[in-house]
Design an enzyme around this catalytic site. Structure first.
Site, short mmCIF file in Angstrom:
data_model
loop_
_atom_site.label_atom_id
_atom_site.label_comp_id
_atom_site.label_asym_id
_atom_site.label_seq_id
_atom_site.Cartn_x
_atom_site.Cartn_y
_atom_site.Cartn_z
N LYS A 290 -19.97 -16.57 0.39
CA LYS A 290 -21.41 -16.36 0.48
C LYS A 290 -22.05 -15.62 -0.69
CE LYS A 290 -21.64 -16.40 5.49
NZ LYS A 290 -21.76 -15.57 6.68
N GLY B 67 -10.00 -9.22 -0.81
CA GLY B 67 -8.91 -9.53 0.10
C GLY B 67 -8.37 -10.94 -0.04
N ARG C 177 0.82 -1.22 0.00
CA ARG C 177 0.00 0.00 0.00
C ARG C 177 0.85 1.26 0.00
NH1 ARG C 177 -4.94 -2.09 3.85
NH2 ARG C 177 -6.26 -2.73 2.10
N GLY D 90 -13.14 -3.65 0.21
CA GLY D 90 -14.51 -3.14 0.24
C GLY D 90 -14.78 -2.12 -0.85
P1 ADP Z 1 -12.67 -12.21 -1.18
O1 ADP Z 1 -12.06 -11.77 0.12
O2 ADP Z 1 -11.64 -12.47 -2.23
O3 ADP Z 1 -13.76 -11.28 -1.64
P2 ADP Z 1 -14.49 -14.01 0.16
O4 ADP Z 1 -14.18 -13.33 1.44
O5 ADP Z 1 -15.83 -13.85 -0.42
O6 ADP Z 1 -13.37 -13.63 -0.93
O7 ADP Z 1 -14.31 -15.58 0.32
C1 ADP Z 1 -13.13 -16.19 0.75
C2 ADP Z 1 -13.39 -17.37 1.61
O8 ADP Z 1 -14.30 -18.28 1.00
C3 ADP Z 1 -12.13 -18.15 1.87
O9 ADP Z 1 -11.81 -18.07 3.23
C4 ADP Z 1 -12.48 -19.58 1.44
O10 ADP Z 1 -11.99 -20.56 2.33
C5 ADP Z 1 -13.98 -19.55 1.47
N1 ADP Z 1 -14.55 -20.63 0.63
C6 ADP Z 1 -14.34 -20.87 -0.66
N2 ADP Z 1 -14.96 -21.99 -1.06
C7 ADP Z 1 -15.60 -22.49 0.01
C8 ADP Z 1 -16.43 -23.65 0.26
N3 ADP Z 1 -16.70 -24.50 -0.71
N4 ADP Z 1 -16.90 -23.82 1.50
C9 ADP Z 1 -16.61 -22.94 2.49
N5 ADP Z 1 -15.85 -21.84 2.33
C10 ADP Z 1 -15.35 -21.62 1.11
MG MG Z 2 -12.75 -11.94 2.14
#
Ligand code: ADP
Ligand code: MG
Length: 396
Positions: A200, A353, A38, A376
């Site tokens: 999610k 992230g 950063r 975010g």
């Molecule tokens: P980002 O931070 O890149 O936006 P998210 O926070 O939405 O991504 O999601 C990341 C998390 O999703 C990781 O910790 C990963 O372990 C979890 N994840 C991915 N696939 C699955 C799954 N099939 N079941 C449970 N958790 C999952």
């Molecule tokens: Mg995340």
């Protein structure tokens, strides 16, 4: 196109004092900066201002202070020292933000000087964009520059406050982030393939619904895929699922079809009987997930399908891992898709992230076109929201 605000290029900074909000919210261990990404991202604008004879005052938040005064563990001093080390510039630091000491240090700034103020969040009122805070910041300088993309979605004193009283323009990082992330909706080179995974549906629905407006293909992976399976009538066993979001997920699939956006969902999955480092994966088809198993990663057939889609793309936006990549035996899908994106000659844009952490873990960062510095903020842009920090700047 896309960026419609004035930048440091559009305003005369020669001999002027510039107050710049940067994102120096870096990880620290024992008072030492452990990841300087950063800080490096802010250097082009700092360099430009210095070369154009401006006096530079930098401010940022760091961590989550209580807001009742100084917390030694969250001082910005190590970040100021890292900036000096990375640039070779003389960088001053003042252990004050709102008091007489800060005001005096700002008053003493000469053209070419660089001064870093203490953590803006040592005062609670900063987060509320208190007018007194805004006026205080404006009194320090002639011009305000926002380059803190990572906090541009927060209407806080150090982000938007000064813009009410003194001319406010964007730095290069903010311009590039907004340009790149809104560019995927403006006129992406096609085919444009979006890859969305992570845990999610509920946290990504805005992202998904906006992406189908532009993408030719939307690839869905990760834990969110199982709520889409439920919408299609498959059973998902013990997989991550959000029953309240099944209907909305189903509606999104329908809307995508109407818009001509192709949706790819996993055709096979790696499932396990429990969640953990010692869990053993087996491959099952998407319509045959056993009741006592949970989906942990995309399967080999899906991997191939997704990698082929990415290879044929001219633009790829990726957010969210394809599986539980933190556990080695379930990282394969995420790694394969990341490598396919890295090897493809597309423009590749990565946000989020955990996705960025995954790219770094696989050592693929240098092969991507753009890795967003804002979690975010980048998601809000991709959802099609305006960022308060950007809105507050002068129109170009
Ligand atoms: P980002 O931070 O890149 O936006 P998210 O926070 O939405 O991504 O999601 C990341 C998390 O999703 C990781 O910790 C990963 O372990 C979890 N994840 C991915 N696939 C699955 C799954 N099939 N079941 C449970 N958790 C999952
Ligand atoms: Mg995340």
């Amino acid at each position: 196109m896309a960026f419609t605000k004035k930048t440091v290029r559009d305003i005369d900074v020669d001999g002027k004092k510039v107050l710049m909000r940067v994102d120096f919210n870096v990880p620290l261990k024992d008072g030492v900066v452990t990841d300087n990404t950063r800080i490096r991202a802010a250097i082009p604008t700092i360099q430009y201002l210095k070369e154009h004879n401006a006096g530079i005052i930098l401010m940022s938040h760091l961590g989550r202070p209580k807001g009742d005064g100084p917390e030694p563990a969250l001082t910005l001093k190590p970040a100021a020292e890292k900036l000096a080390e990375l640039t070779g510039y003389d960088v001053k630091f003042v252990a004050d933000t709102y008091g007489d000491e800060a005001a005096e240090a700002c008053a003493a700034v000469k053209p070419g000087d660089i001064l870093v103020l203490e953590n803006v969040r040592f005062l609670k009122a900063e987060k509320k964009n208190d007018p007194e805070v805004a006026k205080k910041f404006a009194s320090y300088a002639d011009i305000f520059v926002l380059d803190a993309f990572g906090t541009a979605h927060r209407a806080q004193g150090s982000v938007v406050g000064a813009a009410e009283y003194i001319p406010a323009v964007a730095g290069f990082l903010l311009e590039k982030e907004v340009d790149t992330l809104t560019g995927i909706f403006a006129d992406p080179e096609r085919p444009f393939v979006a890859v969305v995974g992570g845990s999610k549906v509920s946290s990504k629905i805005g992202v998904l619904e906006n992406l189908i407006e532009s993408a030719n293909t939307l690839i869905i992976g990760g834990g969110m895929a199982y709520t889409f399976f439920l919408a299609k009538g498959y059973s998902v066993g013990k997989s991550l699922q959000e029953p309240d979001w099944i209907e909305r997920a189903g509606e999104m699939l329908k809307k995508a079809e109407e818009k001509g956006c192709q949706i790819l969902l996993p055709i096979d999955n790696i499932v396990a009987d429990h969640f953990g480092e010692d869990a053993e994966g087996v491959v099952v088809a998407s319509d045959a997930i056993p009741d006592d198993m949970m989906g942990m990663d995309i399967g080999p057939e899906t991997e191939k399908l997704y990698c082929d889609a990415v290879k044929g793309a001219k633009t790829v936006f990726w957010n969210g891992p394809m599986g539980v990549f933190e556990i080695e035996q379930f990282a394969h899908g995420t790694q394969a898709v990341a490598e396919a994106i890295a090897d493809s000659d597309c423009t590749s844009i990565i946000g989020g992230g955990d996705s960025v952490a995954a790219i770094n873990k696989f050592g693929l960062a240098s092969k991507m076109s753009w890795i967003s510095t804002g979690g975010g903020a980048s998601m809000e842009l991709v959802e099609g929201k305006a960022l308060p920090g950007v809105e507050a700047l002068l129109d170009a």
